[in-house]
Design a protein around this motif. Sequence first.
Motif, PDB file in Angstrom:
ATOM      1  N   ASP A 165       0.828  -1.211   0.000  1.00 53.42           N
ATOM      2  CA  ASP A 165       0.000   0.000   0.000  1.00 53.42           C
ATOM      3  C   ASP A 165       0.862   1.260   0.000  1.00 53.42           C
ATOM      4  O   ASP A 165       0.518   2.257  -0.639  1.00 53.42           O
ATOM      5  CB  ASP A 165      -0.936   0.016   1.213  1.00 53.42           C
ATOM      6  CG  ASP A 165      -2.041  -1.033   1.114  1.00 53.42           C
ATOM      7  OD1 ASP A 165      -2.293  -1.555   0.004  1.00 53.42           O
ATOM      8  OD2 ASP A 165      -2.658  -1.334   2.163  1.00 53.42           O
ATOM      9  N   SER A 166       1.996   1.223   0.689  1.00 52.65           N
ATOM     10  CA  SER A 166       2.913   2.368   0.697  1.00 52.65           C
ATOM     11  C   SER A 166       3.487   2.625  -0.690  1.00 52.65           C
ATOM     12  O   SER A 166       3.608   3.781  -1.119  1.00 52.65           O
ATOM     13  CB  SER A 166       4.063   2.128   1.686  1.00 52.65           C
ATOM     14  OG  SER A 166       3.592   2.126   3.003  1.00 52.65           O
ATOM     15  N   LEU A 167       3.811   1.533  -1.397  1.00 50.86           N
ATOM     16  CA  LEU A 167       4.314   1.685  -2.765  1.00 50.86           C
ATOM     17  C   LEU A 167       3.233   2.255  -3.682  1.00 50.86           C
ATOM     18  O   LEU A 167       3.504   3.119  -4.517  1.00 50.86           O
ATOM     19  CB  LEU A 167       4.801   0.342  -3.303  1.00 50.86           C
ATOM     20  CG  LEU A 167       6.035  -0.254  -2.624  1.00 50.86           C
ATOM     21  CD1 LEU A 167       6.284  -1.668  -3.133  1.00 50.86           C
ATOM     22  CD2 LEU A 167       7.249   0.622  -2.834  1.00 50.86           C
ATOM     23  N   VAL A 168       2.009   1.774  -3.524  1.00 47.38           N
ATOM     24  CA  VAL A 168       0.900   2.276  -4.343  1.00 47.38           C
ATOM     25  C   VAL A 168       0.649   3.748  -4.047  1.00 47.38           C
ATOM     26  O   VAL A 168       0.440   4.559  -4.962  1.00 47.38           O
ATOM     27  CB  VAL A 168      -0.372   1.434  -4.112  1.00 47.38           C
ATOM     28  CG1 VAL A 168      -1.593   2.084  -4.764  1.00 47.38           C
ATOM     29  CG2 VAL A 168      -0.176   0.017  -4.646  1.00 47.38           C
ATOM     30  N   GLU A 169       0.683   4.110  -2.765  1.00 44.12           N
ATOM     31  CA  GLU A 169       0.480   5.516  -2.393  1.00 44.12           C
ATOM     32  C   GLU A 169       1.558   6.402  -3.026  1.00 44.12           C
ATOM     33  O   GLU A 169       1.254   7.468  -3.574  1.00 44.12           O
ATOM     34  CB  GLU A 169       0.513   5.665  -0.874  1.00 44.12           C
ATOM     35  CG  GLU A 169       0.296   7.103  -0.425  1.00 44.12           C
ATOM     36  CD  GLU A 169       0.366   7.244   1.084  1.00 44.12           C
ATOM     37  OE1 GLU A 169       0.962   8.238   1.542  1.00 44.12           O
ATOM     38  OE2 GLU A 169      -0.157   6.368   1.796  1.00 44.12           O
TER      39      GLU A 169
END
Length: 94
Positions: free
Chosen positions: A59-63
């Motif tokens: 999710d951090s990478l997607v954000e």
Amino acid sequence: MTDAPDRSRTATVQESRTLAAAEAKIATLETALESARIIGTAIGILVERLKIAPGDAFDSLVEASHEEHRKVRDIASDLVFTGELGHVAPYPMS
């Protein structure tokens, strides 16, 4: 009566097209596999460094991808090769 050389040429053209399509598919799958490896490595780095769950790391990478208007694999690649993630705040451990 159909000429045998014409049938042979038609078959050869069809085989060439099939081969080209298969080669293109292989190239696409190789790119996808390499992207998955890089993203997985980046997730592992975040999990270890930030002590977060793998889903939260993704999710951090997607954000970061959304915030920087870049592909997830490019964000992941930067993290893997430079050690930097940029300005993304990690998600708390679930």
